[in-house]
Design an enzyme around this catalytic site. Structure first.
Site, short mmCIF file in Angstrom:
data_model
loop_
_atom_site.label_atom_id
_atom_site.label_comp_id
_atom_site.label_asym_id
_atom_site.label_seq_id
_atom_site.Cartn_x
_atom_site.Cartn_y
_atom_site.Cartn_z
N ASP A 30 45.94 34.24 41.19
CA ASP A 30 46.47 34.94 41.42
C ASP A 30 47.62 35.52 40.38
O ASP A 30 48.65 35.11 40.64
CB ASP A 30 46.46 36.25 42.24
CG ASP A 30 46.36 36.95 42.36
OD1 ASP A 30 45.40 38.15 42.19
OD2 ASP A 30 47.54 38.25 41.30
N GLN A 93 39.48 48.05 44.77
CA GLN A 93 39.33 46.90 43.76
C GLN A 93 39.75 47.74 42.27
O GLN A 93 39.13 49.19 41.74
CB GLN A 93 37.66 46.71 43.67
CG GLN A 93 37.39 46.50 41.95
CD GLN A 93 36.28 45.93 42.03
OE1 GLN A 93 34.95 46.51 42.66
NE2 GLN A 93 34.97 44.79 40.97
N HIS A 99 35.20 39.95 41.98
CA HIS A 99 36.57 38.66 42.49
C HIS A 99 36.70 37.98 44.15
O HIS A 99 36.36 39.65 44.53
CB HIS A 99 37.35 38.37 41.22
CG HIS A 99 37.95 39.87 41.81
ND1 HIS A 99 37.55 41.25 41.09
CD2 HIS A 99 39.43 40.37 42.46
CE1 HIS A 99 38.54 42.34 41.67
NE2 HIS A 99 39.51 41.48 42.17
P1 5GP Z 1 41.73 43.60 43.07
O1 5GP Z 1 42.60 44.51 43.30
O2 5GP Z 1 40.53 43.96 41.66
O3 5GP Z 1 40.49 43.48 44.32
O4 5GP Z 1 42.36 42.23 42.39
C1 5GP Z 1 43.11 42.15 41.51
C2 5GP Z 1 43.63 40.71 41.01
O5 5GP Z 1 43.45 40.24 40.20
C3 5GP Z 1 44.97 41.90 41.41
O6 5GP Z 1 45.12 40.46 42.75
C4 5GP Z 1 46.35 40.55 40.42
O7 5GP Z 1 47.45 40.55 40.17
C5 5GP Z 1 45.02 39.57 39.67
N1 5GP Z 1 45.46 40.00 38.27
C6 5GP Z 1 44.75 40.66 37.29
N2 5GP Z 1 45.63 40.46 35.92
C7 5GP Z 1 45.49 39.11 36.22
C8 5GP Z 1 45.37 38.30 34.97
O8 5GP Z 1 46.14 38.88 33.85
N3 5GP Z 1 46.13 36.85 35.19
C9 5GP Z 1 45.41 36.79 36.76
N4 5GP Z 1 45.75 35.61 37.11
N5 5GP Z 1 45.12 37.63 37.86
C10 5GP Z 1 45.50 38.93 37.17
#
Ligand code: 5GP
Ligand code: ZN
Length: 116
Positions: A30, A93, A99
């Site tokens: 992440d 999300q 993911h």
């Molecule tokens: P969600 O809130 O959708 O469950 O988690 C999305 C995750 O994706 C977050 O923890 C955020 O830090 C990660 N993330 C967002 N953009 C990128 C990116 O460009 N590269 C990586 N490696 N992680 C990302």
């Protein structure tokens, strides 16, 4: 899903710190780790969220969970880990490609949720 962020990461169009890849899933660090270990494991094929899965996705979901232990152990979380799959608006999300967060390290992750 040309413009999907995680589809682009899977295709290598956006760089990531990849830790694992097979025919079904892709795993990378992440970008904003919330624990000493914070990986994301995603299906290579675009699936929007747990709210949109079909029976055809079940083998992929199984693989996604089955690799979590190996990835955690190999990347600095040998004594356990937590898997989180945020889903939809209520689940918080932010990226619309399914993911699993795999979080851990040497110390306990802590309570599952903040009390409201
Ligand atoms: P969600 O809130 O959708 O469950 O988690 C999305 C995750 O994706 C977050 O923890 C955020 O830090 C990660 N993330 C967002 N953009 C990128 C990116 O460009 N590269 C990586 N490696 N992680 C990302
Ligand atoms: Zn996608």
């Amino acid at each position: 899903m040309e413009d999907c962020l995680f589809c682009r990461i899977v295709r290598g169009e956006i760089p990531s710190r990849k830790v694992y890849e097979d025919d079904e899933v892709f795993a990378f660090h992440d970008i904003h780790p919330q624990r000493p270990l914070h990986l994301l494991v995603v299906p290579k094929r675009h699936i929007a969220s747990l709210a949109t899965v079909t029976a055809a996705d079940e083998p992929t979901l199984g693989r996604l969970l089955a690799v979590a232990h190996q990835l955690a152990a190999e990347n600095g979380s040998p004594d356990g880990f937590r898997v989180i799959i945020n889903t939809g608006y209520v689940g918080g999300q932010e990226v619309g490609h399914l993911h699993a967060h795999v979080v851990g390290g040497n110390d306990p992750v802590g309570p599952m949720l903040k009390r409201i």
